[in-house]
Design an enzyme around this catalytic site. Sequence first.
Site, PDB file in Angstrom:
ATOM      1  N   GLU A 249       0.757  -1.376  -0.020  1.00 35.19           N
ATOM      2  CA  GLU A 249      -0.021  -0.186   0.032  1.00 35.19           C
ATOM      3  C   GLU A 249       0.913   1.097   0.006  1.00 35.19           C
ATOM      4  O   GLU A 249       2.048   1.254   0.452  1.00 35.19           O
ATOM      5  CB  GLU A 249      -0.946   0.115   1.238  1.00 35.19           C
ATOM      6  CG  GLU A 249      -1.461  -1.031   1.396  1.00 35.19           C
ATOM      7  CD  GLU A 249      -2.870  -1.099   2.378  1.00 35.19           C
ATOM      8  OE1 GLU A 249      -3.053   0.084   2.995  1.00 35.19           O
ATOM      9  OE2 GLU A 249      -3.065  -2.066   3.149  1.00 35.19           O
ATOM     10  N   LYS A 251       2.315   4.491   1.407  1.00 37.05           N
ATOM     11  CA  LYS A 251       2.307   5.010   2.982  1.00 37.05           C
ATOM     12  C   LYS A 251       1.781   6.462   2.843  1.00 37.05           C
ATOM     13  O   LYS A 251       2.734   7.349   2.456  1.00 37.05           O
ATOM     14  CB  LYS A 251       3.807   4.692   3.265  1.00 37.05           C
ATOM     15  CG  LYS A 251       3.813   5.231   4.827  1.00 37.05           C
ATOM     16  CD  LYS A 251       5.247   4.707   5.296  1.00 37.05           C
ATOM     17  CE  LYS A 251       5.380   5.199   6.821  1.00 37.05           C
ATOM     18  NZ  LYS A 251       4.847   6.455   7.025  1.00 37.05           N
ATOM     19  N   ARG A 256      -3.101   9.141  11.763  1.00 40.64           N
ATOM     20  CA  ARG A 256      -3.507   7.964  11.952  1.00 40.64           C
ATOM     21  C   ARG A 256      -4.648   7.975  12.686  1.00 40.64           C
ATOM     22  O   ARG A 256      -4.574   8.759  13.722  1.00 40.64           O
ATOM     23  CB  ARG A 256      -2.584   6.940  12.784  1.00 40.64           C
ATOM     24  CG  ARG A 256      -3.006   5.592  12.650  1.00 40.64           C
ATOM     25  CD  ARG A 256      -1.860   4.713  12.968  1.00 40.64           C
ATOM     26  NE  ARG A 256      -2.314   3.302  13.077  1.00 40.64           N
ATOM     27  CZ  ARG A 256      -1.494   2.206  13.085  1.00 40.64           C
ATOM     28  NH1 ARG A 256      -0.003   2.588  13.267  1.00 40.64           N
ATOM     29  NH2 ARG A 256      -1.795   1.015  13.213  1.00 40.64           N
ATOM     30  N   ARG A 271      -2.629   7.938  17.056  1.00 38.44           N
ATOM     31  CA  ARG A 271      -1.400   6.890  17.052  1.00 38.44           C
ATOM     32  C   ARG A 271      -1.057   7.147  18.363  1.00 38.44           C
ATOM     33  O   ARG A 271      -0.435   5.825  18.776  1.00 38.44           O
ATOM     34  CB  ARG A 271      -0.336   7.468  16.158  1.00 38.44           C
ATOM     35  CG  ARG A 271       1.029   7.245  16.539  1.00 38.44           C
ATOM     36  CD  ARG A 271       1.217   5.668  16.028  1.00 38.44           C
ATOM     37  NE  ARG A 271       2.702   5.277  16.047  1.00 38.44           N
ATOM     38  CZ  ARG A 271       3.073   4.786  17.149  1.00 38.44           C
ATOM     39  NH1 ARG A 271       2.356   4.434  18.161  1.00 38.44           N
ATOM     40  NH2 ARG A 271       4.520   4.191  17.332  1.00 38.44           N
ATOM     41  N   GLU A 301      -5.741   6.518   7.592  1.00 30.81           N
ATOM     42  CA  GLU A 301      -4.867   7.642   7.556  1.00 30.81           C
ATOM     43  C   GLU A 301      -5.635   8.814   7.024  1.00 30.81           C
ATOM     44  O   GLU A 301      -6.101   9.005   6.040  1.00 30.81           O
ATOM     45  CB  GLU A 301      -3.557   7.459   6.814  1.00 30.81           C
ATOM     46  CG  GLU A 301      -2.574   8.547   7.062  1.00 30.81           C
ATOM     47  CD  GLU A 301      -1.560   8.330   8.256  1.00 30.81           C
ATOM     48  OE1 GLU A 301      -1.724   7.253   9.160  1.00 30.81           O
ATOM     49  OE2 GLU A 301      -0.400   9.093   8.318  1.00 30.81           O
ATOM     50  N   PHE A 341      -7.145   1.682   6.264  1.00 34.90           N
ATOM     51  CA  PHE A 341      -6.350   0.541   5.665  1.00 34.90           C
ATOM     52  C   PHE A 341      -6.714  -0.777   6.725  1.00 34.90           C
ATOM     53  O   PHE A 341      -5.834  -1.722   6.353  1.00 34.90           O
ATOM     54  CB  PHE A 341      -4.985   1.006   5.595  1.00 34.90           C
ATOM     55  CG  PHE A 341      -4.393   1.676   6.845  1.00 34.90           C
ATOM     56  CD1 PHE A 341      -4.022   0.855   7.964  1.00 34.90           C
ATOM     57  CD2 PHE A 341      -4.193   3.117   6.853  1.00 34.90           C
ATOM     58  CE1 PHE A 341      -3.830   1.551   9.186  1.00 34.90           C
ATOM     59  CE2 PHE A 341      -3.810   3.566   7.975  1.00 34.90           C
ATOM     60  CZ  PHE A 341      -3.380   3.025   9.313  1.00 34.90           C
ATOM     61  N   ARG A 428       4.966  -4.487  17.048  1.00 31.20           N
ATOM     62  CA  ARG A 428       5.825  -3.769  16.004  1.00 31.20           C
ATOM     63  C   ARG A 428       6.448  -5.205  15.274  1.00 31.20           C
ATOM     64  O   ARG A 428       7.340  -6.006  16.013  1.00 31.20           O
ATOM     65  CB  ARG A 428       6.988  -3.104  16.229  1.00 31.20           C
ATOM     66  CG  ARG A 428       7.725  -2.438  15.142  1.00 31.20           C
ATOM     67  CD  ARG A 428       8.654  -1.592  15.585  1.00 31.20           C
ATOM     68  NE  ARG A 428       8.436  -0.492  16.183  1.00 31.20           N
ATOM     69  CZ  ARG A 428       7.837   0.659  15.755  1.00 31.20           C
ATOM     70  NH1 ARG A 428       7.757   0.669  14.324  1.00 31.20           N
ATOM     71  NH2 ARG A 428       7.638   1.630  16.266  1.00 31.20           N
TER      72      ARG A 428
HETATM   73  P1  ATP Z   1       5.744   4.004  13.802  1.00 27.36           P
HETATM   74  O1  ATP Z   1       4.334   4.190  13.754  1.00 27.36           O
HETATM   75  O2  ATP Z   1       6.223   2.802  13.087  1.00 27.36           O
HETATM   76  O3  ATP Z   1       6.272   3.932  15.133  1.00 27.36           O
HETATM   77  P2  ATP Z   1       5.795   6.466  12.749  1.00 27.36           P
HETATM   78  O4  ATP Z   1       4.850   6.929  13.840  1.00 27.36           O
HETATM   79  O5  ATP Z   1       7.137   7.430  12.853  1.00 27.36           O
HETATM   80  O6  ATP Z   1       6.461   5.106  13.145  1.00 27.36           O
HETATM   81  P3  ATP Z   1       6.154   5.862  10.160  1.00 27.36           P
HETATM   82  O7  ATP Z   1       7.156   5.162  10.384  1.00 27.36           O
HETATM   83  O8  ATP Z   1       6.200   7.189   9.482  1.00 27.36           O
HETATM   84  O9  ATP Z   1       5.392   6.310  11.436  1.00 27.36           O
HETATM   85  O10 ATP Z   1       5.043   4.973   9.793  1.00 27.36           O
HETATM   86  C1  ATP Z   1       3.806   4.305  10.219  1.00 27.36           C
HETATM   87  C2  ATP Z   1       2.434   4.982  10.246  1.00 27.36           C
HETATM   88  O11 ATP Z   1       2.182   4.916   8.706  1.00 27.36           O
HETATM   89  C3  ATP Z   1       1.427   4.408  10.746  1.00 27.36           C
HETATM   90  O12 ATP Z   1       1.491   4.469  11.985  1.00 27.36           O
HETATM   91  C4  ATP Z   1       0.360   5.107   9.911  1.00 27.36           C
HETATM   92  O13 ATP Z   1       0.032   6.168  10.575  1.00 27.36           O
HETATM   93  C5  ATP Z   1       0.761   5.520   8.636  1.00 27.36           C
HETATM   94  N1  ATP Z   1       0.298   4.717   7.565  1.00 27.36           N
HETATM   95  C6  ATP Z   1       0.173   5.293   6.189  1.00 27.36           C
HETATM   96  N2  ATP Z   1      -0.199   4.699   5.388  1.00 27.36           N
HETATM   97  C7  ATP Z   1      -0.686   3.560   5.759  1.00 27.36           C
HETATM   98  C8  ATP Z   1      -1.026   2.385   5.348  1.00 27.36           C
HETATM   99  N3  ATP Z   1      -1.371   2.333   4.298  1.00 27.36           N
HETATM  100  N4  ATP Z   1      -0.841   1.306   6.365  1.00 27.36           N
HETATM  101  C9  ATP Z   1      -0.716   1.286   7.496  1.00 27.36           C
HETATM  102  N5  ATP Z   1      -0.210   2.489   8.109  1.00 27.36           N
HETATM  103  C10 ATP Z   1      -0.035   3.664   7.404  1.00 27.36           C
END
Ligand code: ATP
Length: 610
Positions: A249, A251, A256, A271, A301, A341, A428
Site C-alpha cells: 500500500e 504510505k 493515523r 497514534r 490515515e 487500511f 511491531r
Molecule cells: P511507527 O508508527 O512505526 O512507530 P511513525 O509514527 O514514525 O512510526 P512511520 O514510520 O512514518 O510512522 O509509519 C507508520 C505510520 O504510517 C502508521 O502509524 C500510519 O499512521 C501510517 N500509514 C500510512 N499509510 C498507511 C497504510 N497504508 N497502512 C498502515 N499505516 C499507514
Amino acid sequence: MTTSIDHICGYFSRLEQLSSRLEMARTLGDLLKDLDVQELAPVVYMVQGQLAPPFRGGEMGMSSKLVLRAIGRAVTEASIPLLEPLEQLLGKLGDPGTLVEQVLAGREGIDLPVFSVFEQLCALSDQFGEGSQDGKVRSLSDLFLSLSPLSSRFVARFVVGKLRLGVGDATIVEAMAQWQGGKEVKPIIEKAYNLCSDLGRVVTLLGKEGIEGLRSLRPVPGYPIRMALCERLSSGDEIFDKIGTCAVESKYDGFRCQVHSDGNKVQVFSRNLEETTSMFPEIVEATRVLFGNRTVIFEGEALGFNGETGGFHPFQITITRKRKHNVLEKSLEIPLKALVFDLMFLDGESWLDRSFQDRRKEIERLFPVHSFAIDEHEMAPSGVFGASRLIIADHPSLIDQFFDEVLEEGFEGIIAKRLEGVYTAGSRNFNWIKLKRSYKESLSDTLDLVLIGYYQGKGQRTKLGIGAVLAAVYDPERDAFVSIARIGSGLTEENWVVLRKMLEESAVRERPRSVLSDIEPEFWVLPRFVVSVRADDITRSPQHMCGRTDGEEGYALRFPRMVSQVRADKGPMEATTVSEVKTLFERQRNLLSRHRNVEKEEKLGREDEK
Ligand code: ATP
C-alpha cells in the site's frame, strides 16, 4: 474490607527505594493481592499517575503554584509555625511533595480509605471554570490536613503530575502476572491490555474473573486498541524474502485515525491513543452516515485534500488541522479524506484474528477503493472515506515498481503487508513492513527519541536558556529510557524557547527512576516528550547506556539534529526502542559493506578497462 491510603503510600515509599524491575513488579504484585476488587483500578491508575486511563485524559497536572497555595492554607489552618517562607523552602527541597511532608511532620492524620482519597481527587479535577482555583486550593488543603505526612507527600506529587515511582506500564503488567501466577499468564495480560489500553479495566477483570476473564476479552468501541506497527526493510527483495507474496500500500503521511462507533457515539483516537474526535468532525459525520447503529472499529490515515488540484496536501499543511479552536472553519479550508487500511471490529465481532486478506475484502465492501484520478464522487458516501490503494505483489520487482510510483505521486514510501497476517495489537513485527525513501537515500530513518534532560545555553544560546537536550530510546525489557544522544541542533531559536518552556514544567531535581544514563544533564526532565531526530549514523560508544551490556559498549548517534518539535502523536513508550537501534546499526553496517563492495568492483572494472 477497605485498604487505607497510608497502606498504599507505604508501598509507594517502598517502590521508590527499589531499582530492580523485577523487585518492583513483585512489590506491586503483593500490593494488588491486598486490595478489594473495587480498589484495584483506582490504585493502578494512581501508580500510573492518573485518575483514569490516559485516553480519557487522566492526569491532573495542577500547577505547583496552586499546590503551594493549598499547603499554605493547610499550614495556616493548623497554626503550624514556619521558620522560612514556603516559597523559599520549596526552592530548597525541590518538590511540593517533600515540602508538604516536612511542614506537616508529626501530624497523625486520619487514615482514610484509598477509595475515598481517589474520589476526592476526582472531584478536585472535575472543578472547572471561574472561581474553581479557590475551590481546588480549599479541597486540597483539607485533604492534606486529613492525611498523614507520608500520604500528603504522594498526593502532592500526584496532583502536580510528578509521582515518579519509576513504574511503567510494562512493570504494572509484570506485577499483575506475578499476582496471578507468573510468566505463563503474562502474554494473556499483555494481550488484554493491547485490546483496551486500560490497565484499570484489565486489573478489575483479573480481580473479578481471574485469568479466564481476560481470555474472553474482545475489543470494545470506546477503548482504543493499541496500534499495530511496522518493521523496516530497505528493498523489495528484502521484503519478498521475508514475507513472500504480499499486499503493498501507499504510505500516506497524515494523521493515523482509529475510528470507533458503538452504534451511537463515534470516537477517534490518535497514534498515541489520545482522543482526537473533536478535531475530525467530517470523519465523525461520515462514520455516522455510513454505519448508522452498527458497531465498528477501523483505521485509516487522514490527509488534507486539495479541492483545486484533486490531490492530497503535504503533511505540513495537513498538520494545520490539528487544533482545538475554529475546527469547523479550518475543515472548510482544508477538508480531510481518510484512506482506510484496516478493520478490527464489526457488528459486535472482533476481526483482529482474521487474515489481512479477509479484512481487506471487507474493507473494500465497506469503503469504495480510492482511485488516484481523484474525483470526490468516487469516494464513499459523504466523500470522506476511501480504501487505501493497494497492489498484490508476487515478485520483488513489483514492490520496487510500486515504490517508485508512489514516490512520483509525492508519498514517502510503501507499507507491505503479510497476506495471512492478523492485526497484532500493540506490536511491531513483520506483518507490516515499511520502506521509505529515506532508507535508500541515507543510512538510517529518523529516530523518535524521548527527552530526559537539558543543558542551559552557552554563548549565543544563553539568552534562550537552553543549549542542548539529552535524549533516550525506550528499552521495553527494562521498562526504562536509556540515553543515546546529546542534541544541540535542528531547531530555530523560537522553537528552542518553546521547547525549554515545556521542559521546565517537567524538570525534576534527580534522575527519574525510569531513566538510565551515566551522563548528567544540567536539568533532568520526566521522560514525556518525544522528538524525531536525524543523525549521520549510529556508532558504538562508551558514553551512552543504549544497548550497553557487560561486554559491549552502548550505541550513540553521530551528528544528531532534531527534525521535529515535540511529537503530539507519540508517547514515550512509542519511542524508538533499543532493538530498533540495533537493527538500524546492523543495516547500516551491511549497507556500508555493500557500498564498499560496489565501489571495489567499480574500481576493478575501471582498472580492467584501462
Ligand atoms: P511507527 O508508527 O512505526 O512507530 P511513525 O509514527 O514514525 O512510526 P512511520 O514510520 O512514518 O510512522 O509509519 C507508520 C505510520 O504510517 C502508521 O502509524 C500510519 O499512521 C501510517 N500509514 C500510512 N499509510 C498507511 C497504510 N497504508 N497502512 C498502515 N499505516 C499507514
